[in-house]
Design a protein around this motif. Structure first.
Motif, PDB file in Angstrom:
ATOM      1  N   GLU A 178       0.435  -0.999  -0.069  1.00 34.40           N
ATOM      2  CA  GLU A 178      -0.517   0.093   0.425  1.00 34.40           C
ATOM      3  C   GLU A 178       1.182   1.697  -0.090  1.00 34.40           C
TER       4      GLU A 178
ATOM      5  N   THR B 265      -8.901   3.494   4.448  1.00 35.64           N
ATOM      6  CA  THR B 265      -8.733   4.559   4.843  1.00 35.64           C
ATOM      7  C   THR B 265      -9.093   4.454   6.513  1.00 35.64           C
TER       8      THR B 265
ATOM      9  N   VAL C  88      -5.149   9.928  10.372  1.00 34.31           N
ATOM     10  CA  VAL C  88      -5.330   9.400   9.286  1.00 34.31           C
ATOM     11  C   VAL C  88      -4.491   8.572   9.193  1.00 34.31           C
TER      12      VAL C  88
ATOM     13  N   ALA D 291      -3.108   5.664   5.995  1.00 37.26           N
ATOM     14  CA  ALA D 291      -3.749   5.536   4.631  1.00 37.26           C
ATOM     15  C   ALA D 291      -2.846   4.953   4.554  1.00 37.26           C
TER      16      ALA D 291
ATOM     17  N   ASN E 191      -7.668  13.778   4.040  1.00 36.40           N
ATOM     18  CA  ASN E 191      -8.053  12.202   3.914  1.00 36.40           C
ATOM     19  C   ASN E 191      -8.321  11.305   2.510  1.00 36.40           C
TER      20      ASN E 191
ATOM     21  N   LEU F 223      -4.842  11.366   0.262  1.00 37.62           N
ATOM     22  CA  LEU F 223      -4.256  10.183   0.705  1.00 37.62           C
ATOM     23  C   LEU F 223      -4.789   8.855   0.228  1.00 37.62           C
ATOM     24  N   GLY F 224      -6.167   8.649  -0.501  1.00 36.85           N
ATOM     25  CA  GLY F 224      -7.159   7.609  -0.269  1.00 36.85           C
ATOM     26  C   GLY F 224      -7.210   7.771  -1.870  1.00 36.85           C
TER      27      GLY F 224
END
Length: 297
Positions: free
Chosen positions: A119, A240, A261, A263, A293, A296-297
């Protein structure tokens, strides 16, 4: 059958009798009417103009419905397209610029692709930092570039900094990027992105922040944080995880809200602080967490 004509001759002759015409096929018989149908008057057919208008309105509704469905599908299935900026409203939201995800290197997968087991975010981490909103005064020391471990651990109480420094130095930490700003109402904001070699290392460091408890280490100058009851647990990008906290009453000279958060290989820390009795506003804080968020997702 076609009708035949006789050829003319010199002498008159009586005309032949015409052939009998073919009988037409019998007309289909309608089923017998029920007493109710037999007595009911036939319904008049709607005028053609009304039918055409009805068809036009039906087509318009179907087109608009298709456009709405397509727009919703486009938003929920965003790949490397624009991320919504949550427009400023009277509820106190800040005016963030239009956000977009940075381009990936050729052939690099997204962080949550099936074939990206670690990831990893392959985009430049600094490009994944949330920009400052309109009207903000940018912190010159946190201008969106790299910062060292000492700057990050300064967010925590002095007694916790040595242990956190040792954990980060012994982990597979790659980079820390940060940005800070202050709004006209005095709210100061700071966002840190800590990128590790894989999701396993980022998760391990997050667990250390919680010290196997339900609440994380308090930030500098604050008491034990409380879970932010106003946070919508379903907000944020898929895959996340966000942990959101607010400093409960009575707080000190300033009230602090902060969130983590997680992620993939990156852990984000978002901090809002404001001096005075009014404290920090929940709406712009939640907005900041959601937008970071999404990036980063």
């Amino acid at each position: 059958m076609t009708e035949q004509t006789a050829e003319p001759t010199d002498a008159a002759a009586p005309a032949p009798a015409p052939l009998p015409a073919a009988a037409p096929p019998p007309a289909p018989q309608d089923p017998p009417l029920t007493p109710a149908e037999d007595s009911a008057p036939a319904a008049p057919r709607p005028p053609r103009r009304v039918l055409r208008a009805a068809l036009r309105w039906t087509a318009a509704v179907l087109v608009l419905g298709g456009l709405g469905t397509g727009t919703a599908a486009g938003i929920t299935a965003m790949e490397r397209t624009d991320v919504p900026g949550l427009a400023t409203r009277d509820d106190g939201r800040w005016d963030y610029p239009a956000l977009s995800l940075p381009a990936l290197p050729a052939g690099a997968p997204r962080p949550f692709a099936d074939f990206n087991a670690a990831e990893v975010h392959h985009a430049d981490l600094r490009r994944l930092l949330l920009p400052a909103p309109a009207g903000a005064t940018v912190d010159k020391k946190l201008d969106g570039g790299w910062v060292d471990i000492a700057r990050y651990v300064a967010e925590y109480a002095k007694d916790d900094r040595a242990a956190l420094t040792e954990q980060l130095e012994n982990s597979a930490l790659r980079h820390i990027a940060a940005r800070g700003w202050t709004m006209p109402d005095g709210t100061s904001s700071r966002v840190y992105l800590l990128q590790f070699n894989s999701v396993a290392y980022s998760t391990e460091f997050q667990d250390n922040l919680f010290d196997n408890g339900s609440l994380p280490l308090p930030l500098a100058g604050t008491a034990e944080p409380a879970v932010d009851e106003g946070w919508n647990a379903t907000a944020g990008a898929e895959f996340t995880m966000a942990h959101v906290y607010s400093e409960p009453e009575p707080h000190g000279a300033e009230q602090v809200r902060h969130a983590y958060v997680l992620a993939g290989d990156t852990l984000a820390l978002v901090v809002h602080a404001r001096k005075g009795g009014a404290g920090t506003e929940a709406v712009p804080f939640h907005q900041t967490v959601v937008l970071q968020n999404q990036l980063l997702g």
